[in-house]
Design a protein around this motif. Structure first.
Motif, PDB file in Angstrom:
ATOM      1  N   LEU A 136       3.109   7.732   1.505  1.00  0.00           N
ATOM      2  CA  LEU A 136       3.630   8.676   2.499  1.00  0.00           C
ATOM      3  C   LEU A 136       4.015   7.951   3.792  1.00  0.00           C
ATOM      4  O   LEU A 136       5.036   8.264   4.418  1.00  0.00           O
ATOM      5  CB  LEU A 136       2.585   9.760   2.779  1.00  0.00           C
ATOM      6  CG  LEU A 136       3.066  10.957   3.602  1.00  0.00           C
ATOM      7  CD1 LEU A 136       4.210  11.678   2.920  1.00  0.00           C
ATOM      8  CD2 LEU A 136       1.912  11.928   3.881  1.00  0.00           C
ATOM      9  N   ALA A 137       3.205   6.970   4.187  1.00  0.00           N
ATOM     10  CA  ALA A 137       3.510   6.212   5.410  1.00  0.00           C
ATOM     11  C   ALA A 137       4.854   5.507   5.284  1.00  0.00           C
ATOM     12  O   ALA A 137       5.664   5.496   6.219  1.00  0.00           O
ATOM     13  CB  ALA A 137       2.402   5.202   5.693  1.00  0.00           C
ATOM     14  N   GLU A 138       5.096   4.927   4.122  1.00  0.00           N
ATOM     15  CA  GLU A 138       6.378   4.233   3.917  1.00  0.00           C
ATOM     16  C   GLU A 138       7.544   5.207   3.935  1.00  0.00           C
ATOM     17  O   GLU A 138       8.605   4.917   4.488  1.00  0.00           O
ATOM     18  CB  GLU A 138       6.350   3.449   2.595  1.00  0.00           C
ATOM     19  CG  GLU A 138       5.546   2.167   2.719  1.00  0.00           C
ATOM     20  CD  GLU A 138       5.252   1.517   1.372  1.00  0.00           C
ATOM     21  OE1 GLU A 138       6.073   1.666   0.441  1.00  0.00           O
ATOM     22  OE2 GLU A 138       4.195   0.877   1.248  1.00  0.00           O
ATOM     23  N   TYR A 139       7.325   6.385   3.342  1.00  0.00           N
ATOM     24  CA  TYR A 139       8.409   7.374   3.291  1.00  0.00           C
ATOM     25  C   TYR A 139       8.870   7.733   4.695  1.00  0.00           C
ATOM     26  O   TYR A 139      10.060   7.900   4.949  1.00  0.00           O
ATOM     27  CB  TYR A 139       7.918   8.621   2.545  1.00  0.00           C
ATOM     28  CG  TYR A 139       8.995   9.650   2.330  1.00  0.00           C
ATOM     29  CD1 TYR A 139       9.873   9.535   1.252  1.00  0.00           C
ATOM     30  CD2 TYR A 139       9.155  10.732   3.198  1.00  0.00           C
ATOM     31  CE1 TYR A 139      10.868  10.475   1.057  1.00  0.00           C
ATOM     32  CE2 TYR A 139      10.147  11.661   3.010  1.00  0.00           C
ATOM     33  CZ  TYR A 139      11.008  11.530   1.939  1.00  0.00           C
ATOM     34  OH  TYR A 139      11.995  12.455   1.755  1.00  0.00           O
ATOM     35  N   TYR A 140       7.917   7.822   5.631  1.00  0.00           N
ATOM     36  CA  TYR A 140       8.269   8.213   7.009  1.00  0.00           C
ATOM     37  C   TYR A 140       8.324   7.013   7.959  1.00  0.00           C
ATOM     38  O   TYR A 140       8.398   7.207   9.175  1.00  0.00           O
ATOM     39  CB  TYR A 140       7.297   9.279   7.520  1.00  0.00           C
ATOM     40  CG  TYR A 140       7.534  10.615   6.848  1.00  0.00           C
ATOM     41  CD1 TYR A 140       8.677  11.349   7.125  1.00  0.00           C
ATOM     42  CD2 TYR A 140       6.652  11.116   5.905  1.00  0.00           C
ATOM     43  CE1 TYR A 140       8.927  12.551   6.497  1.00  0.00           C
ATOM     44  CE2 TYR A 140       6.886  12.323   5.269  1.00  0.00           C
ATOM     45  CZ  TYR A 140       8.034  13.036   5.569  1.00  0.00           C
ATOM     46  OH  TYR A 140       8.286  14.224   4.942  1.00  0.00           O
ATOM     47  N   ASN A 141       8.271   5.807   7.412  1.00  0.00           N
ATOM     48  CA  ASN A 141       8.352   4.582   8.218  1.00  0.00           C
ATOM     49  C   ASN A 141       7.274   4.548   9.309  1.00  0.00           C
ATOM     50  O   ASN A 141       7.530   4.211  10.467  1.00  0.00           O
ATOM     51  CB  ASN A 141       9.748   4.428   8.841  1.00  0.00           C
ATOM     52  CG  ASN A 141       9.970   3.020   9.388  1.00  0.00           C
ATOM     53  OD1 ASN A 141       9.402   2.054   8.867  1.00  0.00           O
ATOM     54  ND2 ASN A 141      10.749   2.889  10.442  1.00  0.00           N
ATOM     55  N   VAL A 142       6.059   4.902   8.903  1.00  0.00           N
ATOM     56  CA  VAL A 142       4.911   4.921   9.813  1.00  0.00           C
ATOM     57  C   VAL A 142       4.056   3.680   9.537  1.00  0.00           C
ATOM     58  O   VAL A 142       3.684   3.431   8.397  1.00  0.00           O
ATOM     59  CB  VAL A 142       4.059   6.186   9.591  1.00  0.00           C
ATOM     60  CG1 VAL A 142       2.790   6.132  10.418  1.00  0.00           C
ATOM     61  CG2 VAL A 142       4.867   7.423   9.929  1.00  0.00           C
ATOM     62  N   GLN A 143       3.761   2.917  10.582  1.00  0.00           N
ATOM     63  CA  GLN A 143       2.963   1.708  10.392  1.00  0.00           C
ATOM     64  C   GLN A 143       1.502   1.957  10.767  1.00  0.00           C
ATOM     65  O   GLN A 143       1.200   2.533  11.818  1.00  0.00           O
ATOM     66  CB  GLN A 143       3.525   0.550  11.230  1.00  0.00           C
ATOM     67  CG  GLN A 143       2.782  -0.768  10.967  1.00  0.00           C
ATOM     68  CD  GLN A 143       3.529  -1.983  11.498  1.00  0.00           C
ATOM     69  OE1 GLN A 143       4.710  -1.904  11.840  1.00  0.00           O
ATOM     70  NE2 GLN A 143       2.846  -3.109  11.556  1.00  0.00           N
ATOM     71  N   LEU A 144       0.591   1.516   9.903  1.00  0.00           N
ATOM     72  CA  LEU A 144      -0.836   1.530  10.208  1.00  0.00           C
ATOM     73  C   LEU A 144      -1.104   0.425  11.221  1.00  0.00           C
ATOM     74  O   LEU A 144      -0.871  -0.758  10.943  1.00  0.00           O
ATOM     75  CB  LEU A 144      -1.653   1.303   8.937  1.00  0.00           C
ATOM     76  CG  LEU A 144      -3.170   1.293   9.108  1.00  0.00           C
ATOM     77  CD1 LEU A 144      -3.703   2.657   9.530  1.00  0.00           C
ATOM     78  CD2 LEU A 144      -3.862   0.830   7.826  1.00  0.00           C
ATOM     79  N   ILE A 145      -1.580   0.810  12.411  1.00  0.00           N
ATOM     80  CA  ILE A 145      -1.723  -0.179  13.494  1.00  0.00           C
ATOM     81  C   ILE A 145      -3.169  -0.566  13.756  1.00  0.00           C
ATOM     82  O   ILE A 145      -3.437  -1.456  14.561  1.00  0.00           O
ATOM     83  CB  ILE A 145      -1.104   0.340  14.809  1.00  0.00           C
ATOM     84  CG1 ILE A 145      -1.701   1.706  15.172  1.00  0.00           C
ATOM     85  CG2 ILE A 145       0.416   0.394  14.692  1.00  0.00           C
ATOM     86  CD1 ILE A 145      -1.482   2.093  16.612  1.00  0.00           C
ATOM     87  N   GLY A 146      -4.122   0.094  13.097  1.00  0.00           N
ATOM     88  CA  GLY A 146      -5.517  -0.274  13.324  1.00  0.00           C
ATOM     89  C   GLY A 146      -6.429   0.873  12.959  1.00  0.00           C
ATOM     90  O   GLY A 146      -6.013   1.843  12.337  1.00  0.00           O
TER      91      GLY A 146
END
Lengths: 324, 324
Positions: free
Chosen positions: B110-120
């Motif tokens: 899901l993160a990739e689909y919305y171009n969301v990066q896990l930052i910590g």
């Protein structure tokens, strides 16, 4: 007694003294809406505290709140950032107004001191725990990271080390002292460390790397070494110990070992190139923080401990919540 | 098997496909360091999911991850924001690699689909729960809030309502259906709602207020009414119901009641001034989302329900984790 989630939130968390101009929309909508100053980068850190793992369920909620926020602000300090906002996710088995009142007292006292505004969060039912996300600003490109250290740089720590571990040992009944005032002081230091916000800001442009000591000096310094590709020599007889720690643990070797491994200290460990050593004292004097040089970086990997000029082979372990 | 906190983090969370240019420093330091575009405001939301409260302990971790991230992204959607970053605080009783692998699969998809990066984030030991903080951007002053609605504005919802409650009733064994495929579809809708990100963005400048439906339409619409100082009329026979919901609950009145109270739908509820009604359909058609007008705002307070032109006095309750 309020038993509705929304009533609880409204009653305890919607009112606070801090009211920042960069908060366009705070608690009460789907998101907070915030303004980041042009020329600044955003620094963000998240920490969880779980009852039974990070604090005792019966711990004073005022102290739990202080510890939770202080530990998170300490991560901003380690980047040289200026705190701005915090989000709070609070999970508790049932609405406990006495606990919430104490928690808010400790939380907002520290938040107000650092001008940090609570911008939102979540209140849920479940085993007692809290997760904070703090945000702050750092001038573009000036963040203190873990990866800029070089061989030859000097290793410093702020304040004194070991008191947090001593306080925890007293709390857990692993050790006792006759002097009740001494015990109270050490327990207070376990719960009520002050994040080194001003020191972190003062070290921008001076330190080559920095972090805060949350898992013990040897464990945390290891992160700088790994990220920067260097080794370290620590002179354990130079470690700054408080008078209280020396009374708690008169054996100098054991006291040093406590200082090397004590977690949740929230002092800064930072490295400084030779050319900047003179600037450290001046910069930190302005914020009333003392820093002590405890060693130097070398080529290679790992940490070597020296005690009174002799290499020592102490077996030490940093704090790890998942370790057996 | 990794038993060390840092190994776990490194192994499961340090690698991801999303690598945004506005992330100057991600996982592995004291803070993430981030760039917010000039002219944008930051939108921030925090949500916790606790095992036993928000999901069943034995639930598929792929679905738990999707639900956790989708529910949080839905808050950004409700502001008209573009998602950018997420922090994850994960608490679990012991390192469970199979669970982590499943969780990461659902989370990063899901993160990739919305171009969301896990930052910590943080990984801690304790009862299973997770807290996410998502951040996104919204053009200066253009956020969709809860307080801009006015009497006369029309009330819309995206998609269909009620499927999430039906899926939950099946999961909890409160109801059963003979058709296994129908059950699976409804359970999937309970776990795998899609946040209405594009619809939220499309509604900027068109909607006067918006939020996402997480506690049930009547409960959530109440927040808009309170913040905007208006009342609402809902025509329950206009509520958009899926074919599956009608099969699950053939009684039309009961199906409507499910649609009014179903939480964790993650559809948007928004209000539109008469002058913007024509723009709604065009704006949403571009993102393939259907919206249905279900009522209108009036002067006053509270919600009045009409069914086939007749006022009805149904007793409904929104979802409240702390309610008895």
């Amino acid at each position: 007694m309020a038993t509705n989630e929304f009533d609880l939130i409204a009653r305890y968390f919607a009112h606070q003294a801090v009211n920042r101009k960069d908060v366009a929309l705070a608690i009460g909508d789907d998101c907070a809406v915030l303004d980041v100053p042009v020329g600044s980068q955003l620094a963000v850190s998240t920490d969880s505290l779980v009852a039974g793992t990070h604090f005792l369920s019966e711990a004073d909620p005022v102290r739990v709140a202080h510890k939770a926020l202080a530990s998170n602000l300490s991560d901003l300090a380690a980047m040289g950032a200026t705190p701005a906002w915090v989000s709070l996710a609070l999970t508790m088995p049932e609405p406990d107004e006495a606990w919430l009142a104490g928690f808010c007292q400790g939380f907002f006292a520290l938040a107000e001191y650092y001008n940090v505004q609570l911008i939102g969060g979540d209140t849920t039912k479940g085993p007692l725990s809290l997760t904070l996300t703090v945000q702050g600003f750092v001038p573009q490109g000036k963040a203190l990271t873990r990866c800029g250290a070089q061989s030859g740089d000097w290793i410093y720590v702020t304040g004194t080390l070991g008191d947090s571990a001593a306080g925890l040992a007293l709390l857990l009944g692993q050790k006792s002292v006759d002097d009740a005032a001494l015990a109270e002081t050490l327990i207070d230091r376990h719960y009520c460390a002050q994040p080194r916000i001003l020191a972190g800001q003062a070290l921008r442009g001076i330190a080559s790397a920095a972090l805060d000591i949350s898992d013990g000096l040897v464990s945390d310094l290891g992160h700088i070494l790994k990220r920067s590709g260097v080794a370290a020599v620590i002179e354990v007889d130079k470690l700054p110990l408080s008078e209280e720690l020396r009374r708690f643990e008169p054996d100098a070797e054991k006291a040093s070992q406590l200082a090397l491994t004590s977690g949740e200290e929230y002092e800064l460990c930072f490295t400084v190139p030779e050319v900047n050593r003179g600037a450290v004292e001046t910069a930190l004097a302005h914020c009333g923080v003392k820093a002590t040089c405890v060693g130097q970086l070398r080529p290679g990997t790992g940490i070597t401990l020296f005690n009174a000029g002799e290499a020592v082979d102490w077996q030490l372990q940093g704090y790890d919540h998942f370790a057996e």
